[in-house]
Design a protein around this motif. Structure first.
Motif, PDB file in Angstrom:
ATOM      1  N   LEU A  16      44.136  39.682  39.732  1.00  0.00           N
ATOM      2  CA  LEU A  16      43.673  38.779  38.681  1.00  0.00           C
ATOM      3  C   LEU A  16      44.805  38.590  37.678  1.00  0.00           C
ATOM      4  CD1 LEU A  16      40.167  40.387  38.034  1.00  0.00           C
ATOM      5  CD2 LEU A  16      40.619  38.237  39.244  1.00  0.00           C
ATOM      6  N   SER A  71      38.493  40.348  44.618  1.00  0.00           N
ATOM      7  CA  SER A  71      38.751  41.166  43.422  1.00  0.00           C
ATOM      8  C   SER A  71      37.664  42.208  43.238  1.00  0.00           C
ATOM      9  CB  SER A  71      38.861  40.278  42.181  1.00  0.00           C
ATOM     10  OG  SER A  71      39.995  39.459  42.269  1.00  0.00           O
ATOM     11  N   GLY A  72      36.437  41.837  43.519  1.00  0.00           N
ATOM     12  CA  GLY A  72      35.325  42.778  43.428  1.00  0.00           C
ATOM     13  C   GLY A  72      35.468  43.913  44.426  1.00  0.00           C
ATOM     14  N   ALA A 108      38.043  46.196  43.180  1.00  0.00           N
ATOM     15  CA  ALA A 108      37.498  46.994  42.076  1.00  0.00           C
ATOM     16  C   ALA A 108      36.685  48.167  42.611  1.00  0.00           C
ATOM     17  CB  ALA A 108      36.642  46.118  41.164  1.00  0.00           C
ATOM     18  N   ALA A 143      35.103  49.360  36.746  1.00  0.00           N
ATOM     19  CA  ALA A 143      36.496  49.063  37.081  1.00  0.00           C
ATOM     20  C   ALA A 143      37.389  49.205  35.856  1.00  0.00           C
ATOM     21  CB  ALA A 143      36.613  47.660  37.666  1.00  0.00           C
ATOM     22  N   THR A 168      33.532  39.196  46.130  1.00  0.00           N
ATOM     23  CA  THR A 168      34.831  38.543  46.013  1.00  0.00           C
ATOM     24  C   THR A 168      35.929  39.546  46.373  1.00  0.00           C
ATOM     25  OG1 THR A 168      35.154  39.189  43.698  1.00  0.00           O
ATOM     26  CG2 THR A 168      33.974  37.102  44.104  1.00  0.00           C
ATOM     27  N   MET A 188      36.854  40.059  31.148  1.00  0.00           N
ATOM     28  CA  MET A 188      35.987  41.128  31.650  1.00  0.00           C
ATOM     29  C   MET A 188      35.606  42.069  30.515  1.00  0.00           C
ATOM     30  SD  MET A 188      37.926  41.942  35.274  1.00  0.00           S
ATOM     31  CE  MET A 188      37.473  43.663  35.217  1.00  0.00           C
ATOM     32  N   LEU A 204      32.914  40.961  37.261  1.00  0.00           N
ATOM     33  CA  LEU A 204      33.361  41.007  38.647  1.00  0.00           C
ATOM     34  C   LEU A 204      32.151  40.893  39.559  1.00  0.00           C
ATOM     35  CD1 LEU A 204      35.968  43.894  38.515  1.00  0.00           C
ATOM     36  CD2 LEU A 204      36.435  41.526  39.148  1.00  0.00           C
ATOM     37  N   ARG A 205      32.362  40.281  40.700  1.00  0.00           N
ATOM     38  CA  ARG A 205      31.292  40.180  41.701  1.00  0.00           C
ATOM     39  C   ARG A 205      31.746  40.902  42.959  1.00  0.00           C
ATOM     40  NH1 ARG A 205      31.034  34.237  42.281  1.00  0.00           N
ATOM     41  NH2 ARG A 205      30.354  34.888  44.343  1.00  0.00           N
ATOM     42  N   THR A 257      31.890  45.827  36.678  1.00  0.00           N
ATOM     43  CA  THR A 257      32.984  45.423  35.792  1.00  0.00           C
ATOM     44  C   THR A 257      33.368  46.559  34.856  1.00  0.00           C
ATOM     45  OG1 THR A 257      32.272  43.131  35.906  1.00  0.00           O
ATOM     46  CG2 THR A 257      33.715  43.722  34.080  1.00  0.00           C
ATOM     47  N   GLU A 273      33.420  37.442  31.823  1.00  0.00           N
ATOM     48  CA  GLU A 273      33.722  37.228  33.236  1.00  0.00           C
ATOM     49  C   GLU A 273      33.475  38.510  34.027  1.00  0.00           C
ATOM     50  OE1 GLU A 273      34.664  34.963  36.418  1.00  0.00           O
ATOM     51  OE2 GLU A 273      34.760  34.201  34.380  1.00  0.00           O
ATOM     52  N   LEU A 322      43.687  44.291  40.832  1.00  0.00           N
ATOM     53  CA  LEU A 322      42.526  43.462  41.157  1.00  0.00           C
ATOM     54  C   LEU A 322      42.892  42.054  41.607  1.00  0.00           C
ATOM     55  CD1 LEU A 322      40.139  44.517  38.239  1.00  0.00           C
ATOM     56  CD2 LEU A 322      40.322  45.482  40.543  1.00  0.00           C
TER      57      LEU A 322
END
Length: 112
Positions: A25, A46-47, A50, A5, A44, A33, A40-41, A2, A38, A23
């Motif tokens: 989002l 979005s992850g 990133a 990113a 996912t 973030m 990032l994983r 996170t 929150e 991302l």
């Protein structure tokens, strides 16, 4: 990831709204973030985006050195080979990978 990113986005000159687009989002998620609420994983979409953004930052740094302003200028300038402005292009799905591929192909001694 996170923090990486967020740092990559800032060093590439992306505003929060632009980073959110990259991302996939919303702006509230970016604020969460930053607040550490929150994370990032990696598992996912979005992850994964990133991770690609971080790799873009690393590849750009390999080409322009530690000159953050040069990297921001490159991101904000039209690039004929990419067919647009990298900062705008990476906000779309396909172009994120295309920008990374371009930077990886660029020869560091010649620059980009």
């Amino acid at each position: 990831m996170t923090k990486g990113a967020l740092r990559a986005g800032a060093q590439l000159g992306l505003a929060h709204a632009e980073l959110a687009q990259v991302l996939h989002l919303d702006a509230q998620a970016i604020s969460a973030m930053e607040a550490g609420i929150e994370p990032l994983r990696a598992d996912t979409p979005s992850g994964q985006r990133a991770i690609t953004l971080i790799k873009i930052h690393q590849a750009l740094t390999a080409n322009v050195g530690l000159d953050e302003e040069a990297g921001k200028r490159w991101m904000a300038s039209s690039n004929t080979a990419l067919g647009g402005i990298p900062a705008s292009l990476i906000q779309t799905g396909e172009a994120l990978g295309a920008v990374l591929d371009y930077l990886r192909r660029a020869e560091a001694p010649q620059g980009i």
